[in-house]
Design a protein around this motif. Structure first.
Motif, PDB file in Angstrom:
ATOM      1  N   TRP A  50       0.799  -1.224   0.000  1.00  0.00           N
ATOM      2  CA  TRP A  50       0.000   0.000   0.000  1.00  0.00           C
ATOM      3  C   TRP A  50       0.834   1.276   0.000  1.00  0.00           C
ATOM      4  O   TRP A  50       0.448   2.247  -0.668  1.00  0.00           O
ATOM      5  N   PRO A  51       1.966   1.345   0.683  1.00  0.00           N
ATOM      6  CA  PRO A  51       2.755   2.582   0.601  1.00  0.00           C
ATOM      7  C   PRO A  51       3.182   2.915  -0.834  1.00  0.00           C
ATOM      8  O   PRO A  51       3.126   4.077  -1.249  1.00  0.00           O
ATOM      9  N   THR A  52       3.594   1.901  -1.597  1.00  0.00           N
ATOM     10  CA  THR A  52       3.963   2.143  -2.995  1.00  0.00           C
ATOM     11  C   THR A  52       2.745   2.546  -3.806  1.00  0.00           C
ATOM     12  O   THR A  52       2.799   3.468  -4.627  1.00  0.00           O
ATOM     13  N   TYR A  53       1.622   1.872  -3.583  1.00  0.00           N
ATOM     14  CA  TYR A  53       0.371   2.214  -4.264  1.00  0.00           C
ATOM     15  C   TYR A  53       0.032   3.682  -4.014  1.00  0.00           C
ATOM     16  O   TYR A  53      -0.231   4.445  -4.956  1.00  0.00           O
ATOM     17  N   ASP A  54       0.061   4.099  -2.740  1.00  0.00           N
ATOM     18  CA  ASP A  54      -0.271   5.480  -2.389  1.00  0.00           C
ATOM     19  C   ASP A  54       0.677   6.471  -3.063  1.00  0.00           C
ATOM     20  O   ASP A  54       0.247   7.518  -3.569  1.00  0.00           O
ATOM     21  N   ARG A  55       1.966   6.132  -3.106  1.00  0.00           N
ATOM     22  CA  ARG A  55       2.960   7.014  -3.726  1.00  0.00           C
ATOM     23  C   ARG A  55       2.681   7.180  -5.215  1.00  0.00           C
ATOM     24  O   ARG A  55       2.674   8.303  -5.747  1.00  0.00           O
ATOM     25  N   VAL A  56       2.420   6.073  -5.909  1.00  0.00           N
ATOM     26  CA  VAL A  56       2.149   6.124  -7.346  1.00  0.00           C
ATOM     27  C   VAL A  56       0.866   6.911  -7.626  1.00  0.00           C
ATOM     28  O   VAL A  56       0.814   7.730  -8.548  1.00  0.00           O
ATOM     29  N   MET A  57      -0.162   6.685  -6.816  1.00  0.00           N
ATOM     30  CA  MET A  57      -1.423   7.421  -7.003  1.00  0.00           C
ATOM     31  C   MET A  57      -1.184   8.929  -6.873  1.00  0.00           C
ATOM     32  O   MET A  57      -1.715   9.719  -7.662  1.00  0.00           O
ATOM     33  N   ALA A  58      -0.383   9.317  -5.892  1.00  0.00           N
ATOM     34  CA  ALA A  58      -0.084  10.738  -5.692  1.00  0.00           C
ATOM     35  C   ALA A  58       0.747  11.290  -6.850  1.00  0.00           C
ATOM     36  O   ALA A  58       0.460  12.381  -7.362  1.00  0.00           O
ATOM     37  N   GLU A  59       1.765  10.549  -7.278  1.00  0.00           N
ATOM     38  CA  GLU A  59       2.618  11.005  -8.376  1.00  0.00           C
ATOM     39  C   GLU A  59       1.824  11.183  -9.663  1.00  0.00           C
ATOM     40  O   GLU A  59       2.091  12.102 -10.437  1.00  0.00           O
ATOM     41  N   GLU A  60       0.868  10.299  -9.897  1.00  0.00           N
ATOM     42  CA  GLU A  60       0.071  10.349 -11.124  1.00  0.00           C
ATOM     43  C   GLU A  60      -1.182  11.222 -10.983  1.00  0.00           C
ATOM     44  O   GLU A  60      -1.991  11.285 -11.901  1.00  0.00           O
ATOM     45  N   ARG A  61      -1.308  11.879  -9.816  1.00  0.00           N
ATOM     46  CA  ARG A  61      -2.429  12.775  -9.541  1.00  0.00           C
ATOM     47  C   ARG A  61      -3.762  12.086  -9.815  1.00  0.00           C
ATOM     48  O   ARG A  61      -4.678  12.641 -10.413  1.00  0.00           O
ATOM     49  N   ARG A  62      -3.866  10.851  -9.337  1.00  0.00           N
ATOM     50  CA  ARG A  62      -5.052  10.031  -9.568  1.00  0.00           C
ATOM     51  C   ARG A  62      -6.282  10.642  -8.909  1.00  0.00           C
ATOM     52  O   ARG A  62      -6.206  11.246  -7.851  1.00  0.00           O
ATOM     53  N   CYS A  63      -7.404  10.439  -9.561  1.00  0.00           N
ATOM     54  CA  CYS A  63      -8.685  11.011  -9.150  1.00  0.00           C
ATOM     55  C   CYS A  63      -9.712   9.894  -9.014  1.00  0.00           C
ATOM     56  O   CYS A  63      -9.794   9.014  -9.883  1.00  0.00           O
ATOM     57  N   ALA A  64     -10.483   9.925  -7.947  1.00  0.00           N
ATOM     58  CA  ALA A  64     -11.607   9.010  -7.805  1.00  0.00           C
ATOM     59  C   ALA A  64     -12.777   9.573  -8.590  1.00  0.00           C
ATOM     60  O   ALA A  64     -13.130  10.749  -8.446  1.00  0.00           O
ATOM     61  N   VAL A  65     -13.369   8.744  -9.435  1.00  0.00           N
ATOM     62  CA  VAL A  65     -14.536   9.111 -10.217  1.00  0.00           C
ATOM     63  C   VAL A  65     -15.694   8.289  -9.671  1.00  0.00           C
ATOM     64  O   VAL A  65     -15.660   7.054  -9.710  1.00  0.00           O
ATOM     65  N   LEU A  66     -16.697   8.958  -9.132  1.00  0.00           N
ATOM     66  CA  LEU A  66     -17.840   8.286  -8.517  1.00  0.00           C
ATOM     67  C   LEU A  66     -19.105   8.640  -9.288  1.00  0.00           C
ATOM     68  O   LEU A  66     -19.399   9.824  -9.500  1.00  0.00           O
ATOM     69  N   ILE A  67     -19.844   7.620  -9.704  1.00  0.00           N
ATOM     70  CA  ILE A  67     -21.046   7.818 -10.506  1.00  0.00           C
ATOM     71  C   ILE A  67     -22.258   7.424  -9.682  1.00  0.00           C
ATOM     72  O   ILE A  67     -22.381   6.267  -9.253  1.00  0.00           O
ATOM     73  N   ALA A  68     -23.143   8.395  -9.448  1.00  0.00           N
ATOM     74  CA  ALA A  68     -24.408   8.129  -8.749  1.00  0.00           C
ATOM     75  C   ALA A  68     -25.363   7.513  -9.757  1.00  0.00           C
ATOM     76  O   ALA A  68     -25.677   8.134 -10.776  1.00  0.00           O
ATOM     77  N   PRO A  69     -25.836   6.295  -9.524  1.00  0.00           N
ATOM     78  CA  PRO A  69     -26.667   5.637 -10.534  1.00  0.00           C
ATOM     79  C   PRO A  69     -28.055   6.267 -10.674  1.00  0.00           C
ATOM     80  O   PRO A  69     -28.876   6.192  -9.777  1.00  0.00           O
ATOM     81  N   ASP A  70     -28.274   6.927 -11.812  1.00  0.00           N
ATOM     82  CA  ASP A  70     -29.594   7.471 -12.143  1.00  0.00           C
ATOM     83  C   ASP A  70     -30.398   6.460 -12.949  1.00  0.00           C
ATOM     84  O   ASP A  70     -31.607   6.356 -12.789  1.00  0.00           O
ATOM     85  N   ARG A  71     -29.715   5.755 -13.839  1.00  0.00           N
ATOM     86  CA  ARG A  71     -30.348   4.733 -14.681  1.00  0.00           C
ATOM     87  C   ARG A  71     -29.456   3.501 -14.702  1.00  0.00           C
ATOM     88  O   ARG A  71     -28.247   3.610 -14.858  1.00  0.00           O
ATOM     89  N   ILE A  72     -30.086   2.360 -14.588  1.00  0.00           N
ATOM     90  CA  ILE A  72     -29.372   1.092 -14.703  1.00  0.00           C
ATOM     91  C   ILE A  72     -30.128   0.259 -15.724  1.00  0.00           C
ATOM     92  O   ILE A  72     -31.343   0.082 -15.607  1.00  0.00           O
TER      93      ILE A  72
END
Length: 148
Positions: free
Chosen positions: A122-144
């Motif tokens: 996890w420390p490496t994962y966290d470092r890579v996510m920060a370096e790559e400026r990763r963003c969480a994309v969350l979709i509220a389901p309106d239609r399925i």
């Protein structure tokens, strides 16, 4: 919608969250890309959302900042389900009012884990996510949508 998201969860489990996400370009054509996505609780409202992690600076993030709606299609074999909805972005370039950015590393982990993935460093994962400026994309389901 919980039963519909149960279908999404089942497909995520079979294909490790492999899905296609579609966003709208400025010229009103569709841009699609493959992501690993899953279902998790939205960190602000606690409701189920479809989530994936995007590398900072990507075309899909530019599209979603301009038009915060997306469609995600999951499939396993000949079974499929699509989820459409409004998008929330949470990342270093997309801070969200009410979300403490010190929680971002855990949110990115939660999204990753929702796809059925695992990680042993996890420390490496966290470092890579920060370096790559990763963003969480969350979709509220309106239609399925799923075949009957």
């Amino acid at each position: 919608m919980p039963s519909d998201l149960a279908t999404v969860r089942a497909l995520v489990g079979e294909e490790h969250g492999l899905a296609v996400v579609a966003t709208l370009r400025v010229d009103n054509t569709i841009q699609a890309s493959v992501v690993n996505a899953g279902v998790l609780r939205h960190p602000l409202n606690g409701e189920d959302a479809v989530g994936f992690v995007a590398i900072g600076g990507t075309v899909k993030l530019r599209h979603l900042r301009r038009n915060p709606h997306a469609t995600v299609v999951f499939r396993a074999g000949f079974r499929w389900v699509s989820v459409e909805g409004r998008v929330t972005l949470i990342g270093p370039d997309d801070p969200l009012t009410g979300f403490e950015m010190t929680r971002l590393p855990q949110l990115l982990r939660d999204v990753f884990l929702s796809t059925g993935a695992t990680h042993d460093d996890w420390p490496t994962y966290d470092r890579v996510m920060a370096e790559e400026r990763r963003c969480a994309v969350l979709i509220a389901p309106d239609r399925i949508h799923a075949p009957r």
